[in-house]
Design a protein around this motif. Structure first.
Motif, PDB file in Angstrom:
ATOM      1  N   GLY A 121       2.723 135.340  17.869  1.00 50.25           N
ATOM      2  CA  GLY A 121       1.248 134.940  18.165  1.00 50.25           C
ATOM      3  C   GLY A 121       0.288 136.044  17.731  1.00 50.25           C
ATOM      4  O   GLY A 121      -1.008 136.018  18.348  1.00 50.25           O
ATOM      5  N   LYS A 122       0.555 137.021  17.152  1.00 51.26           N
ATOM      6  CA  LYS A 122      -0.549 138.062  16.746  1.00 51.26           C
ATOM      7  C   LYS A 122      -1.494 137.567  16.105  1.00 51.26           C
ATOM      8  O   LYS A 122      -2.754 138.052  16.365  1.00 51.26           O
ATOM      9  N   THR A 123      -1.336 136.940  14.915  1.00 45.54           N
ATOM     10  CA  THR A 123      -2.472 136.384  14.438  1.00 45.54           C
ATOM     11  C   THR A 123      -3.221 135.442  14.927  1.00 45.54           C
ATOM     12  O   THR A 123      -4.601 135.286  15.026  1.00 45.54           O
ATOM     13  N   THR A 124      -2.512 134.671  15.640  1.00 41.77           N
ATOM     14  CA  THR A 124      -3.204 133.591  16.828  1.00 41.77           C
ATOM     15  C   THR A 124      -4.257 134.267  17.760  1.00 41.77           C
ATOM     16  O   THR A 124      -5.451 133.978  18.267  1.00 41.77           O
ATOM     17  N   LEU A 125      -3.596 135.630  18.285  1.00 37.66           N
ATOM     18  CA  LEU A 125      -4.393 136.251  19.182  1.00 37.66           C
ATOM     19  C   LEU A 125      -5.808 136.740  18.542  1.00 37.66           C
ATOM     20  O   LEU A 125      -6.904 136.470  19.205  1.00 37.66           O
ATOM     21  N   LEU A 126      -5.770 137.173  17.283  1.00 37.07           N
ATOM     22  CA  LEU A 126      -6.978 137.485  16.775  1.00 37.07           C
ATOM     23  C   LEU A 126      -7.896 136.545  16.399  1.00 37.07           C
ATOM     24  O   LEU A 126      -8.996 136.644  16.678  1.00 37.07           O
ATOM     25  N   ARG A 127      -7.432 135.392  16.151  1.00 35.93           N
ATOM     26  CA  ARG A 127      -8.224 134.050  15.969  1.00 35.93           C
ATOM     27  C   ARG A 127      -8.684 133.533  17.274  1.00 35.93           C
ATOM     28  O   ARG A 127      -9.885 133.384  17.196  1.00 35.93           O
ATOM     29  N   VAL A 128      -8.193 133.882  18.089  1.00 40.02           N
ATOM     30  CA  VAL A 128      -8.782 133.261  19.645  1.00 40.02           C
ATOM     31  C   VAL A 128      -9.922 134.351  19.746  1.00 40.02           C
ATOM     32  O   VAL A 128     -10.926 133.920  20.235  1.00 40.02           O
ATOM     33  N   ILE A 129      -9.728 135.615  19.566  1.00 35.57           N
ATOM     34  CA  ILE A 129     -10.812 136.577  20.000  1.00 35.57           C
ATOM     35  C   ILE A 129     -11.824 136.401  18.887  1.00 35.57           C
ATOM     36  O   ILE A 129     -13.146 136.512  19.299  1.00 35.57           O
ATOM     37  N   ALA A 130     -11.633 135.838  17.673  1.00 36.51           N
ATOM     38  CA  ALA A 130     -12.710 135.779  16.875  1.00 36.51           C
ATOM     39  C   ALA A 130     -13.372 134.272  17.046  1.00 36.51           C
ATOM     40  O   ALA A 130     -14.638 134.078  16.301  1.00 36.51           O
ATOM     41  N   GLY A 131     -12.911 133.423  18.103  1.00 38.73           N
ATOM     42  CA  GLY A 131     -13.490 132.213  18.174  1.00 38.73           C
ATOM     43  C   GLY A 131     -13.022 131.208  17.155  1.00 38.73           C
ATOM     44  O   GLY A 131     -13.910 130.177  17.050  1.00 38.73           O
ATOM     45  N   LEU A 132     -12.035 131.272  16.680  1.00 37.23           N
ATOM     46  CA  LEU A 132     -11.589 130.386  15.567  1.00 37.23           C
ATOM     47  C   LEU A 132     -10.690 129.229  16.026  1.00 37.23           C
ATOM     48  O   LEU A 132     -10.026 128.706  15.284  1.00 37.23           O
ATOM     49  N   GLU A 133     -10.314 129.451  17.241  1.00 43.05           N
ATOM     50  CA  GLU A 133      -9.319 128.406  17.895  1.00 43.05           C
ATOM     51  C   GLU A 133     -10.139 127.640  18.945  1.00 43.05           C
ATOM     52  O   GLU A 133     -10.256 127.836  20.328  1.00 43.05           O
ATOM     53  N   PRO A 134     -10.637 126.497  18.312  1.00 42.20           N
ATOM     54  CA  PRO A 134     -11.576 125.543  19.392  1.00 42.20           C
ATOM     55  C   PRO A 134     -10.647 125.068  20.629  1.00 42.20           C
ATOM     56  O   PRO A 134     -11.415 124.791  21.636  1.00 42.20           O
ATOM     57  N   HIS A 135      -9.306 124.954  20.514  1.00 46.74           N
ATOM     58  CA  HIS A 135      -8.622 124.388  21.565  1.00 46.74           C
ATOM     59  C   HIS A 135      -8.142 125.539  22.739  1.00 46.74           C
ATOM     60  O   HIS A 135      -7.326 125.238  23.434  1.00 46.74           O
ATOM     61  N   PHE A 136      -8.496 126.867  22.413  1.00 43.62           N
ATOM     62  CA  PHE A 136      -8.213 127.733  23.312  1.00 43.62           C
ATOM     63  C   PHE A 136      -9.010 127.306  24.685  1.00 43.62           C
ATOM     64  O   PHE A 136     -10.316 127.272  24.819  1.00 43.62           O
ATOM     65  N   ALA A 137      -8.254 127.512  25.780  1.00 48.13           N
ATOM     66  CA  ALA A 137      -8.698 127.125  27.231  1.00 48.13           C
ATOM     67  C   ALA A 137      -8.792 128.483  28.009  1.00 48.13           C
ATOM     68  O   ALA A 137      -7.632 128.869  28.450  1.00 48.13           O
ATOM     69  N   GLY A 138      -9.923 128.960  28.259  1.00 50.78           N
ATOM     70  CA  GLY A 138      -9.925 130.175  29.034  1.00 50.78           C
ATOM     71  C   GLY A 138     -11.036 131.088  28.774  1.00 50.78           C
ATOM     72  O   GLY A 138     -11.957 130.466  28.389  1.00 50.78           O
ATOM     73  N   ARG A 139     -10.875 132.176  29.269  1.00 43.03           N
ATOM     74  CA  ARG A 139     -12.095 133.085  29.265  1.00 43.03           C
ATOM     75  C   ARG A 139     -12.127 134.312  28.548  1.00 43.03           C
ATOM     76  O   ARG A 139     -10.763 134.754  28.439  1.00 43.03           O
ATOM     77  N   ILE A 140     -12.968 134.553  27.681  1.00 48.27           N
ATOM     78  CA  ILE A 140     -12.818 135.914  26.824  1.00 48.27           C
ATOM     79  C   ILE A 140     -14.373 136.559  27.030  1.00 48.27           C
ATOM     80  O   ILE A 140     -15.256 136.099  26.892  1.00 48.27           O
ATOM     81  N   GLN A 141     -14.040 137.616  27.554  1.00 48.70           N
ATOM     82  CA  GLN A 141     -15.156 138.653  28.068  1.00 48.70           C
ATOM     83  C   GLN A 141     -15.179 140.084  27.269  1.00 48.70           C
ATOM     84  O   GLN A 141     -14.021 140.761  27.112  1.00 48.70           O
ATOM     85  N   PHE A 142     -15.996 140.254  26.445  1.00 51.73           N
ATOM     86  CA  PHE A 142     -16.260 141.483  25.871  1.00 51.73           C
ATOM     87  C   PHE A 142     -17.358 142.204  26.330  1.00 51.73           C
ATOM     88  O   PHE A 142     -18.540 142.102  26.054  1.00 51.73           O
ATOM     89  N   GLY A 143     -16.976 143.183  26.938  1.00 51.40           N
ATOM     90  CA  GLY A 143     -18.103 144.126  27.854  1.00 51.40           C
ATOM     91  C   GLY A 143     -18.806 143.253  28.692  1.00 51.40           C
ATOM     92  O   GLY A 143     -18.185 142.444  29.395  1.00 51.40           O
ATOM     93  N   GLU A 144     -20.073 143.280  28.359  1.00 54.02           N
ATOM     94  CA  GLU A 144     -21.086 142.362  29.286  1.00 54.02           C
ATOM     95  C   GLU A 144     -21.157 140.941  28.662  1.00 54.02           C
ATOM     96  O   GLU A 144     -21.658 140.166  29.565  1.00 54.02           O
ATOM     97  N   GLU A 145     -20.481 140.809  27.503  1.00 55.01           N
ATOM     98  CA  GLU A 145     -20.560 139.533  27.001  1.00 55.01           C
ATOM     99  C   GLU A 145     -19.698 138.466  27.387  1.00 55.01           C
ATOM    100  O   GLU A 145     -18.493 138.975  27.170  1.00 55.01           O
ATOM    101  N   THR A 146     -19.962 137.264  27.838  1.00 52.53           N
ATOM    102  CA  THR A 146     -18.949 136.219  27.958  1.00 52.53           C
ATOM    103  C   THR A 146     -18.841 135.412  26.574  1.00 52.53           C
ATOM    104  O   THR A 146     -19.951 134.811  26.481  1.00 52.53           O
ATOM    105  N   TRP A 147     -17.827 135.592  25.909  1.00 50.94           N
ATOM    106  CA  TRP A 147     -17.803 134.863  24.639  1.00 50.94           C
ATOM    107  C   TRP A 147     -17.238 133.459  24.910  1.00 50.94           C
ATOM    108  O   TRP A 147     -17.574 132.596  24.161  1.00 50.94           O
ATOM    109  N   SER A 148     -16.542 133.241  25.841  1.00 49.35           N
ATOM    110  CA  SER A 148     -15.788 131.972  25.823  1.00 49.35           C
ATOM    111  C   SER A 148     -15.455 131.681  27.333  1.00 49.35           C
ATOM    112  O   SER A 148     -15.182 132.804  28.278  1.00 49.35           O
ATOM    113  N   GLN A 149     -15.569 130.601  27.999  1.00 49.78           N
ATOM    114  CA  GLN A 149     -14.975 130.274  29.461  1.00 49.78           C
ATOM    115  C   GLN A 149     -14.679 128.852  29.395  1.00 49.78           C
ATOM    116  O   GLN A 149     -14.901 128.244  28.627  1.00 49.78           O
ATOM    117  N   ALA A 150     -13.941 128.676  30.450  1.00 51.14           N
ATOM    118  CA  ALA A 150     -13.209 127.282  30.505  1.00 51.14           C
ATOM    119  C   ALA A 150     -14.622 126.142  30.426  1.00 51.14           C
ATOM    120  O   ALA A 150     -15.383 126.213  30.801  1.00 51.14           O
TER     121      ALA A 150
END
Lengths: 314, 224
Positions: free
Chosen positions: A39-68
């Motif tokens: 899942g290494k490549t998929t992890l990077l794709r999730v961080i990059a926002g290239l997996e639209p079906h990822f359900a969850g939260r991504i927070q980078f510093g003060e920025e919320t990139w993705s949430q439920a």
């Protein structure tokens, strides 16, 4: 203060689930390890926002990139990323310079401690600027992709086996340069590789993925101690996926336990997580083994080529 | 002289239809190529309707929709002072609808051929969806545009049923080539009909020849 990357969520595919609960301090660059399919490549794709079906939260510093319920709260193009894909992904029908211009025009920020010219020179690309990308070799394409990612002046660099198509000497040189540039620019780096020597040089933390889960996280030195001596690390291999009719198609990272250069025999050990792959290898199979890390310590008789040898499974 | 006027009017109608359809069809084709929406098959079917509907049916509904007594027709009259039916403007409108699939489908095919990986790479370089369309997909879809433009132009030149229903046969206003040929046959002026019909036949053949030439080159480019 260093930004933290927090990822909590899940990506479910028919035969694969990435289940993440991560909190990483990006004050130090992070290496990502794991067997093929972990899942290494998929992890990077999730961080990059290239997996639209990822359900969850991504927070980078003060920025919320993705949430439920809102996966593209901050879409990919506004995340300020520099991404090097495993397959380079240069924009087709353009020259190397035009690929660079595309990135420079949309750069996340203007200021940088590293000049564009020094990146081009450092990656030996100055003679390729007018070349169309379709005519480049695999190694050249990767170096162009690395330069292009740096030209976006990112706030986070994601690199997925960015140097795997370059020869050992070039990789060593590129790794050194990359290490200098990343440090000079203060850009956090998440680096996926099977090559431990690259991880040891470029990163100070490591994440270990297995079957879509983070099974280990810590300082890179702890990894060195856990896996074995530095010599064993540098003798870690990937089985080539460049199969021909006479060669088996397997991809793995066995550890070399012992070597006998005079008889041309190496004893390889696979990790527990790769045992299913080992079962597919039978005694007498002809295997192509490609060293992805420094293999200089293996002995000349095991290396018909600098980073590759071929033999039969015993 | 009247036939030359019909040739000019036909060229003008086909040229305007092509120029107007290109910017209208591009975002529609992009959406059809990239959207995961469940509405996509319905929109695709609506766009393709002119391919299977008898032109008289399409012409009839356009006449009903756009006549000065209808809300849309009355609105047009209120802003331009002229009717859409039995006018050149009405022919342009009808041609936009009738030729829509001939512009959308080559573009749709071209956009679908742009690798998703390339667009992902562009996104990571900071390109928004609109930026990806304008600066990545469009340059890679030039041949799709050329094919769409040639097909739209040629198809508009060959229109008959919709033109007759919407525009009738008004010299200098709605009398295009296909109507002129029909009128020559009706008045038994076969020599004049032959000249125009042969001209249209040659034009249509050359158009398709160019399209197939373009398509052939495109396949080679993709293989390369």
């Amino acid at each position: 203060m260093s930004p933290c990357l927090v990822i909590e969520g899940r990506l479910t595919r028919p035969r694969f689930t990435l289940d993440l609960a991560l909190d990483v301090n990006l004050g130090h660059s992070v290496g990502v390890m794991g067997a093929t399919g972990a899942g290494k490549t998929t992890l990077l794709r999730v961080i990059a926002g290239l997996e639209p079906h990822f359900a969850g939260r991504i927070q980078f510093g003060e920025e919320t990139w993705s949430q439920a319920g809102q996966t593209d709260l901050v879409p990919t193009h506004r995340r300020g990323l520099g991404v090097v894909f495993q397959d380079s992904r240069l924009l087709p029908g353009r020259t190397v310079q035009e690929n660079f211009d595309f990135a420079i025009k949309r750069a996340h920020r203007r200021a940088s401690a590293v000049a564009n010219d020094s990146i081009i020179t450092g990656l030996h690309l100055e003679h390729l600027l007018a070349a169309r990308v379709e005519g480049l070799s695999g190694g050249e394409r990767q170096r162009v992709a690395v330069a292009r990612a740096l030209f976006t002046r990112p706030q986070l660099l994601l690199m997925d086996e960015p140097l795997s198509a370059n020869d050992m000497a070039q990789r060593r040189q590129m790794t050194e340069r990359l290490s200098e540039w990343v440090a000079a620019d203060g850009v956090p780096l998440i680096y996926v590789s099977h090559a431990h020597d690259e991880l040891l040089q470029l990163t100070s933390q490591v994440l270990i993925l297995d079957h879509g889960r983070v099974t280990g996280q810590g300082e890179i030195d702890a990894l060195r101690d856990a896996v074995g001596s530095a010599e064993q690390l540098s003798a870690d291999y990937s089985m080539s996926n460049r199969a021909t009719e006479s060669r088996r198609v397997v991809r793995s990272r066995p550890v070399v336990l012992a070597k006998d250069p005079e008889r041309g025999i190496a004893t390889l050990q696979w990790r527990e997580s790769e045992k299913s792959l080992l079962q597919s290898i039978s005694s007498g199979d002809t295997l192509a083994v490609e060293a992805v890390a420094d293999s200089s310590r293996l002995g000349a008789s095991l290396q018909p080529e600098p980073d590759e040898y071929e033999g039969q499974a015993d | 002289m009247a036939d030359m006027q019909a040739v000019w009017l036909t060229g003008l109608l086909a040229g305007m239809t092509t120029l107007l359809l290109a910017p209208l069809a591009t975002p529609l084709a992009w959406w059809l190529a990239r959207s995961p929406s469940s509405l996509r098959p319905i929109i695709e079917a609506v766009v393709a309707l002119p391919l299977v509907l008898p032109p008289t049916v399409l012409g009839f509904y356009l006449l009903v929709l756009l006549n000065p007594g209808s809300p849309m027709g009355a609105f047009w009259v209120s802003i331009t002072g002229a009717s859409l039916t039995f006018s050149f403007s009405g022919l342009v409108f009808a041609s936009l609808v009738y030729s829509l699939p001939f512009m959308v489908q080559p573009l749709h095919t071209a956009f679908r051929a742009v690798p998703a990986a390339t667009l992902e790479a562009a996104a990571t370089l900071g390109a928004s969806s609109r930026d990806q369309l304008l600066n990545v997909a469009l340059p890679l879809s030039r041949r799709g545009f050329l094919t769409g433009a040639i097909l739209t132009f040629a198809h508009t030149v060959g229109e008959f049923g919709v033109v007759l229903m919407m525009g009738g046969n008004i010299p200098g206003e709605t009398r295009v080539l296909s109507i002129a040929i029909y009128e020559h046959v009706e008045t038994l002026n076969y020599d004049a009909a032959h000249v125009l019909a042969l001209g249209l036949l040659c034009f249509s053949f050359i158009s398709l020849w160019v399209v197939y030439g373009v398509a052939g080159q495109r396949v080679e480019v993709l293989r390369g």
